[in-house]
Design a protein around this motif. Structure first.
Motif, PDB file in Angstrom:
ATOM      1  N   ILE A 148      -1.179   2.350  -1.205  1.00 39.73           N
ATOM      2  CA  ILE A 148      -2.217   2.075  -2.182  1.00 39.73           C
ATOM      3  C   ILE A 148      -2.406   0.564  -2.194  1.00 39.73           C
ATOM      4  CG2 ILE A 148      -2.891   2.196  -4.609  1.00 39.73           C
ATOM      5  CD1 ILE A 148      -1.012   4.687  -4.757  1.00 39.73           C
ATOM      6  N   LEU A 149      -3.658   0.138  -2.016  1.00 43.77           N
ATOM      7  CA  LEU A 149      -3.953  -1.289  -1.956  1.00 43.77           C
ATOM      8  C   LEU A 149      -4.802  -1.728  -3.135  1.00 43.77           C
ATOM      9  CD1 LEU A 149      -3.629  -0.300   1.149  1.00 43.77           C
ATOM     10  CD2 LEU A 149      -4.636  -2.481   1.631  1.00 43.77           C
ATOM     11  N   THR A 150      -4.486  -2.904  -3.633  1.00 44.05           N
ATOM     12  CA  THR A 150      -5.347  -3.607  -4.576  1.00 44.05           C
ATOM     13  C   THR A 150      -5.507  -5.011  -4.011  1.00 44.05           C
ATOM     14  OG1 THR A 150      -3.564  -4.482  -5.950  1.00 44.05           O
ATOM     15  CG2 THR A 150      -4.407  -2.276  -6.516  1.00 44.05           C
TER      16      THR A 150
ATOM     17  N   ALA B  18       0.484  -3.054   8.357  1.00 43.44           N
ATOM     18  CA  ALA B  18      -0.370  -2.085   7.663  1.00 43.44           C
ATOM     19  C   ALA B  18      -1.340  -2.798   6.732  1.00 43.44           C
ATOM     20  CB  ALA B  18       0.480  -1.084   6.897  1.00 43.44           C
ATOM     21  N   ARG B  19      -0.845  -3.788   5.995  1.00 40.82           N
ATOM     22  CA  ARG B  19      -1.720  -4.538   5.084  1.00 40.82           C
ATOM     23  C   ARG B  19      -2.816  -5.251   5.879  1.00 40.82           C
ATOM     24  NH1 ARG B  19      -2.995  -5.214  -0.499  1.00 40.82           N
ATOM     25  NH2 ARG B  19      -4.324  -7.028  -0.464  1.00 40.82           N
ATOM     26  N   ALA B  20      -2.479  -5.784   7.040  1.00 43.73           N
ATOM     27  CA  ALA B  20      -3.480  -6.446   7.887  1.00 43.73           C
ATOM     28  C   ALA B  20      -4.526  -5.448   8.366  1.00 43.73           C
ATOM     29  CB  ALA B  20      -2.809  -7.127   9.071  1.00 43.73           C
ATOM     30  N   LEU B  21      -4.102  -4.248   8.685  1.00 41.04           N
ATOM     31  CA  LEU B  21      -5.021  -3.225   9.167  1.00 41.04           C
ATOM     32  C   LEU B  21      -5.907  -2.692   8.046  1.00 41.04           C
ATOM     33  CD1 LEU B  21      -5.990  -1.313  11.443  1.00 41.04           C
ATOM     34  CD2 LEU B  21      -4.146   0.237  10.764  1.00 41.04           C
TER      35      LEU B  21
ATOM     36  N   ILE C 265     -11.756   4.013  -1.141  1.00 42.02           N
ATOM     37  CA  ILE C 265     -11.944   4.282   0.282  1.00 42.02           C
ATOM     38  C   ILE C 265     -10.573   4.593   0.856  1.00 42.02           C
ATOM     39  CG2 ILE C 265     -12.625   3.319   2.524  1.00 42.02           C
ATOM     40  CD1 ILE C 265     -14.471   1.394   0.941  1.00 42.02           C
ATOM     41  N   ALA C 266     -10.505   5.621   1.656  1.00 38.86           N
ATOM     42  CA  ALA C 266      -9.270   5.943   2.367  1.00 38.86           C
ATOM     43  C   ALA C 266      -9.467   5.599   3.833  1.00 38.86           C
ATOM     44  CB  ALA C 266      -8.923   7.421   2.225  1.00 38.86           C
ATOM     45  N   VAL C 267      -8.401   5.126   4.448  1.00 43.18           N
ATOM     46  CA  VAL C 267      -8.412   4.846   5.879  1.00 43.18           C
ATOM     47  C   VAL C 267      -7.254   5.625   6.490  1.00 43.18           C
ATOM     48  CG1 VAL C 267      -8.337   3.093   7.674  1.00 43.18           C
ATOM     49  CG2 VAL C 267      -9.266   2.515   5.435  1.00 43.18           C
ATOM     50  N   ILE C 268      -7.553   6.376   7.513  1.00 35.87           N
ATOM     51  CA  ILE C 268      -6.539   7.160   8.217  1.00 35.87           C
ATOM     52  C   ILE C 268      -6.278   6.464   9.545  1.00 35.87           C
ATOM     53  CG2 ILE C 268      -5.910   9.428   9.121  1.00 35.87           C
ATOM     54  CD1 ILE C 268      -8.476  10.408   7.431  1.00 35.87           C
TER      55      ILE C 268
ATOM     56  N   GLY D 160      -6.232  -3.979   4.820  1.00 28.38           N
ATOM     57  CA  GLY D 160      -6.587  -4.934   3.777  1.00 28.38           C
ATOM     58  C   GLY D 160      -8.063  -5.047   3.471  1.00 28.38           C
ATOM     59  N   ILE D 161      -8.909  -4.712   4.421  1.00 34.12           N
ATOM     60  CA  ILE D 161     -10.357  -4.822   4.234  1.00 34.12           C
ATOM     61  C   ILE D 161     -10.852  -3.969   3.065  1.00 34.12           C
ATOM     62  CG2 ILE D 161     -10.948  -3.004   5.890  1.00 34.12           C
ATOM     63  CD1 ILE D 161     -13.294  -4.817   6.768  1.00 34.12           C
ATOM     64  N   ILE D 162     -10.133  -2.905   2.714  1.00 35.56           N
ATOM     65  CA  ILE D 162     -10.587  -2.024   1.632  1.00 35.56           C
ATOM     66  C   ILE D 162     -10.042  -2.430   0.264  1.00 35.56           C
ATOM     67  CG2 ILE D 162     -10.862  -0.070   3.204  1.00 35.56           C
ATOM     68  CD1 ILE D 162      -8.283   1.121   1.863  1.00 35.56           C
ATOM     69  N   ALA D 163      -9.118  -3.368   0.211  1.00 35.61           N
ATOM     70  CA  ALA D 163      -8.415  -3.693  -1.033  1.00 35.61           C
ATOM     71  C   ALA D 163      -9.348  -4.016  -2.195  1.00 35.61           C
ATOM     72  CB  ALA D 163      -7.441  -4.842  -0.802  1.00 35.61           C
ATOM     73  N   GLY D 164     -10.407  -4.730  -1.961  1.00 33.04           N
ATOM     74  CA  GLY D 164     -11.295  -5.142  -3.045  1.00 33.04           C
ATOM     75  C   GLY D 164     -12.582  -4.350  -3.148  1.00 33.04           C
TER      76      GLY D 164
END
Length: 129
Positions: free
Chosen positions: A114-116, A16-19, A30-33, A21-25
């Protein structure tokens, strides 16, 4: 946006993080479904851009995506540009509302992440879903 480094199955937090991760920074939320088949194979991906401090994914949008992709599972991720990976009360309320919307059509809401830049938080792992 899919390429060779993006997983085609989403069964683990690392995948999931690999998928997502592009939005983390990103400077805005941004939400990704991710729409998944029963075996957790990725069958569709959708991005929703919000503001600097919020993004909302309407349940009807997710249900429409589920039907469009013939998905059996859903995972959603969004970033917190603030760097704080803790879910807000609004994050939890939206996730629970989405889980309720998917239940009657027999679609499993696997998780909301939730990603950071430095962390990934799973609402399911926290017992909030």
């Amino acid at each position: 946006m899919l390429n060779d480094t993006v997983p085609t199955y989403v069964a683990t937090l690392a995948e999931a993080r690999a998928l997502f991760g592009i939005i983390a920074g990103a400077p805005a939320e941004i939400a990704v479904i991710a729409y998944l088949a029963k075996d957790r194979r990725l069958v569709g991906l959708e991005y929703v851009v919000g503001t600097s401090d919020s993004v909302e994914v309407a349940p009807r949008r997710v249900v429409a995506g589920v039907l469009r992709h013939d998905a059996s599972r859903v995972v959603i991720a969004h970033n917190h540009p603030s760097g704080d990976p803790r879910p807000s009360t609004t994050d939890v309320a939206h996730a629970r509302r989405l889980a309720q919307a998917l239940q009657p059509i027999d679609v499993r809401f696997d998780d909301q992440l939730i990603l950071t830049r430095s962390a990934t938080t799973s609402l399911r792992a926290l017992g909030l879903l």
